[in-house]
Design an enzyme around this catalytic site. Structure first.
Site, PDB file in Angstrom:
ATOM      1  N   VAL A 196       0.152 -44.004  29.083  1.00 49.74           N
ATOM      2  CA  VAL A 196      -0.452 -42.897  29.243  1.00 49.74           C
ATOM      3  C   VAL A 196      -0.180 -41.967  30.934  1.00 49.74           C
ATOM      4  O   VAL A 196      -0.209 -41.311  30.468  1.00 49.74           O
ATOM      5  CB  VAL A 196      -1.488 -43.031  28.690  1.00 49.74           C
ATOM      6  CG1 VAL A 196      -2.254 -43.296  28.756  1.00 49.74           C
ATOM      7  CG2 VAL A 196      -1.506 -41.079  27.678  1.00 49.74           C
ATOM      8  N   TYR A 197      -0.327 -42.490  31.445  1.00 51.25           N
ATOM      9  CA  TYR A 197      -0.751 -42.704  32.921  1.00 51.25           C
ATOM     10  C   TYR A 197       0.596 -41.057  33.102  1.00 51.25           C
ATOM     11  O   TYR A 197       1.645 -41.598  33.272  1.00 51.25           O
ATOM     12  CB  TYR A 197      -0.788 -43.562  33.560  1.00 51.25           C
ATOM     13  CG  TYR A 197      -1.838 -44.093  33.763  1.00 51.25           C
ATOM     14  CD1 TYR A 197      -3.200 -43.627  32.910  1.00 51.25           C
ATOM     15  CD2 TYR A 197      -1.830 -45.337  34.583  1.00 51.25           C
ATOM     16  CE1 TYR A 197      -4.085 -44.388  32.869  1.00 51.25           C
ATOM     17  CE2 TYR A 197      -3.178 -46.239  34.308  1.00 51.25           C
ATOM     18  CZ  TYR A 197      -4.628 -45.247  33.581  1.00 51.25           C
ATOM     19  OH  TYR A 197      -5.053 -46.754  33.373  1.00 51.25           O
ATOM     20  N   SER A 198       0.627 -40.241  33.656  1.00 52.88           N
ATOM     21  CA  SER A 198       1.889 -39.330  33.425  1.00 52.88           C
ATOM     22  C   SER A 198       2.841 -39.316  32.508  1.00 52.88           C
ATOM     23  O   SER A 198       4.086 -39.038  32.682  1.00 52.88           O
ATOM     24  CB  SER A 198       2.584 -39.847  35.351  1.00 52.88           C
ATOM     25  OG  SER A 198       1.412 -39.071  36.275  1.00 52.88           O
TER      26      SER A 198
END
Length: 333
Positions: free
Chosen positions: A66-68
């Site tokens: 989910v990061y960036s």
């Protein structure tokens, strides 16, 4: 660099882990349409941090799907491919967050885990990850059972490679049924743990020690608060836009001042930066295999490595701990 075994596994990890949430496309929107990482470093700015981390002996890298919106995994994968041998590093990512609209675009169902691990492997440019982590514990209860046989299946088929799985919540609920059904056991936990938030000491740290679950705390510097003086008023570019940090630490800010003042005092007495003292405190705690640090400036990384050489006495640790008061549970929503 120092290395430690991760829980009861044979996996050796550097005691400093480079958290890769700091790297990604800053202007990208998540699946929910929000721009959650405007402070992240783009690829050109991020690559020197991977190179430097490897030079100082860091072999442990942590990211999440989910990061960036997946671009953190892409940047991480390309940098490590260029700067390291795959077998020399320990690569961790996570599953749970929303990556696409619709009911199956997030969570821990068998379908979600299979499709998201495949997607993570493509973005990372590798055919296995060493540590696949459950980013959040799914509710309602009926959704829990499918996730464990699913992760076990992947561990046996190959992409997990070492078959290690992490969960932030409900370790005991996972450990006991896991033994009974032959599922992959939880062997590590990313807990929210630092001098400003020590609620994990009440139950979770002891449970993890009993179950052989290694601790790899996130935010050991409390989103940078423990790296700055208690009197510091200048906001960083990240703190100005970090809504999650404000949610986690905003309500307890007044309670935390006395702890920050103790860190300041010890920093002056020993001539050691606040960040190194706070990180040294985390690293001396029982069960902590590695601390996950974020670095958007090179001194952040150098301070983290230097913290390994800072050895607190029992009396110094006690002075840092004394002002702590109970906090509401935070960091898991």
């Amino acid at each position: 660099m120092e290395y430690a075994r991760l829980g009861n596994t044979g996996l050796k990890v550097s005691r400093i882990c480079l958290g890769c949430m700091s790297y990604g496309e800053p202007n990208i929107q998540g699946a929910d349409g929000t721009r959650r990482w405007p402070w992240a470093l783009g690829e050109d700015d991020a690559r020197p941090f991977f190179k430097r981390a490897l030079e100082v002996g860091i072999n442990f890298f942590d990211t999440a799907n989910v990061y960036s919106a997946g671009t953190s995994e892409e940047i991480t994968g390309r940098a490590l491919k260029d700067f390291a041998r795959r077998d020399d590093i320990v690569l961790a990512t996570k599953v749970h967050g929303a990556m696409s609209p619709g009911p199956n675009g997030h969570g821990l169902s068998r379908k979600a885990i299979f499709q998201e691990l495949d997607a993570s492997l493509r973005r990372l440019g590798t055919d296995y990850v060493d540590l696949y982590q459950i980013h959040r514990w799914t509710t309602p209860r009926r959704s829990r059972k499918p996730s464990k046989p699913c992760t076990t299946s992947y561990a046996r088929e190959g992409p997990l490679h070492r078959g290690v799985v992490d969960v932030r919540l409900a370790v005991q609920q996972g450990a006991v049924p896991g033994e009974r059904h032959g599922w992959t056991r939880f062997v590590s936990m990313q807990n929210h743990y630092n001098l400003l938030y020590r609620e994990e000491e009440r139950e979770m740290n002891g449970l993890c020690a009993d179950q052989g679950v290694g601790l790899i705390p996130w935010s050991p510097l409390a989103r940078g608060r423990l790296a700055r003086s208690a009197a510091a008023s200048e906001a960083t570019s990240r703190s100005k836009t970090d809504g999650f940090g404000k949610m986690v630490y905003g309500a307890s800010a007044d309670l935390d001042v006395r702890v920050l003042e103790r860190v300041d005092a010890l920093s002056r007495a020993r001539g050691v930066p606040n960040a190194q003292l706070a990180l040294a405190w985390v690293l001396r705690q029982k069960g902590v295999a590695s601390a996950i640090i974020g670095a958007t400036k090179m001194p952040h990384l150098d301070d983290a490595v230097a913290a390994l050489s800072v050895k607190l006495t029992d009396d110094e640790a006690k002075r840092l701990e004394e002002p702590y008061v109970p906090h509401a549970v935070a960091g898991f929503s």
